[in-house]
Design an enzyme around this catalytic site. Structure first.
Site, short mmCIF file in Angstrom:
data_model
loop_
_atom_site.label_atom_id
_atom_site.label_comp_id
_atom_site.label_asym_id
_atom_site.label_seq_id
_atom_site.Cartn_x
_atom_site.Cartn_y
_atom_site.Cartn_z
N HIS A 1 11.44 19.45 -11.09
CA HIS A 1 10.07 18.78 -11.18
C HIS A 1 9.50 18.31 -12.35
O HIS A 1 9.46 18.85 -13.22
CB HIS A 1 8.94 19.76 -10.46
N GLN B 1 10.78 28.15 -4.35
CA GLN B 1 11.83 27.21 -4.09
C GLN B 1 11.69 26.99 -2.38
O GLN B 1 12.41 28.16 -1.83
CB GLN B 1 13.10 27.34 -4.58
N HIS C 1 16.65 21.34 -8.00
CA HIS C 1 16.02 20.36 -8.34
C HIS C 1 14.75 20.72 -9.62
O HIS C 1 14.60 21.76 -9.69
CB HIS C 1 15.17 19.90 -7.29
N ILE D 1 7.53 13.35 -2.23
CA ILE D 1 6.98 12.83 -1.16
C ILE D 1 5.43 13.31 -0.77
O ILE D 1 4.67 12.91 -0.21
CB ILE D 1 7.61 13.00 0.24
#
Ligand code: AMP
Ligand code: ZN
Length: 143
Positions: free
Chosen positions: A102, A94, A100, A32
Site C-alpha cells: 500500500h 491482509q 501487495h 478501489i
C-alpha cells in the site's frame, strides 16, 4: 496463480483497474476503497501470485518496493507525507491473499490512524529474551 484471485485478474487485465504503472512483472493501480478522502491510495503488486510478501523472491520484492517508492515520490509532490505499508497475513490485516504494497498519501491533520498504535513497555529482561528468541528464528534458516 489462483483463478479466484482478484489481483491476478487485475494483473491479467480480466477486471479493470485505474492503472498508474505497469511493466512485465509489476503493476500499480489505485485502491478501489482509498484510506484518504483525496484519493491516491495506490497498490503495487507483483503480477505473479504470491499469497504473502514473505514468499516473494528478494529480487522481485526489491523491484516491487522500487515501484512503490516511485509512486510515493510522485504522491509526495502533492501530499505532506506517505505511508508505505504492507499487511502480511490475516492477523496483520491482509484480506486480499495476493501480496501487495500500500502507498497511502497523507495530509496534515487527515486523522487517519495508520501509523499510530498504543505502545507497551517491556518488563525488565523481557527485551533480551525476545531478542534471543527472534535471533534464533532468523538464524535457523529459510528467512
Ligand atoms: P489488505 O487489507 O492489505 O488485504 O488490502 C487490500 C486492499 O485491496 C483494500 O484496501 C481494498 O480496498 C483493495 N481492493 C480490493 N479489491 C480491489 C480492486 N478490485 N481494485 C482495487 N483495489 C481493490
Ligand atoms: Zn493472485
Amino acid at each position: 496463480m489462483s483463478s479466484e484471485c482478484v489481483f491476478c485478474k487485475i494483473a491479467k487485465g480480466e477486471i479493470p483497474c485505474a492503472k498508474l504503472y505497469e511493466d512485465r512483472e509489476i503493476i500499480a493501480f489505485l485502491d478501489i476503497m482509498p484510506a484518504t478522502k483525496r484519493g491516491g491510495h495506490t497498490l503495487v503488486i507483483p503480477k505473479k501470485h504470491y499469497e504473502h510478501v514473505t514468499e516473494m523472491p528478494d529480487e522481485l520484492l526489491c523491484k516491487t518496493m522500487s515501484v512503490a517508492k516511485r509512486v510515493a515520490c510522485a504522491l509526495m509532490k502533492e501530499a505532506d507525507g506517505v505511508n508505505i505499508l504492507l499487511n502480511n497475513g490475516k492477523a496483520a490485516g491482509q484480506y486480499v491473499k495476493h501480496a501487495h504494497i500500500h502507498v497511502v498519501p497523507r495530509y496534515k491533520d487527515d486523522k487517519i490512524g495508520l501509523a499510530h498504535w498504543e505502545s507497551v513497555k517491556y518488563h525488565p529482561g523481557e527485551m533480551e529474551e525476545v531478542q534471543a528468541r527472534i535471533k534464533k528464528l532468523l538464524e535457523e534458516g529459510n528467512c
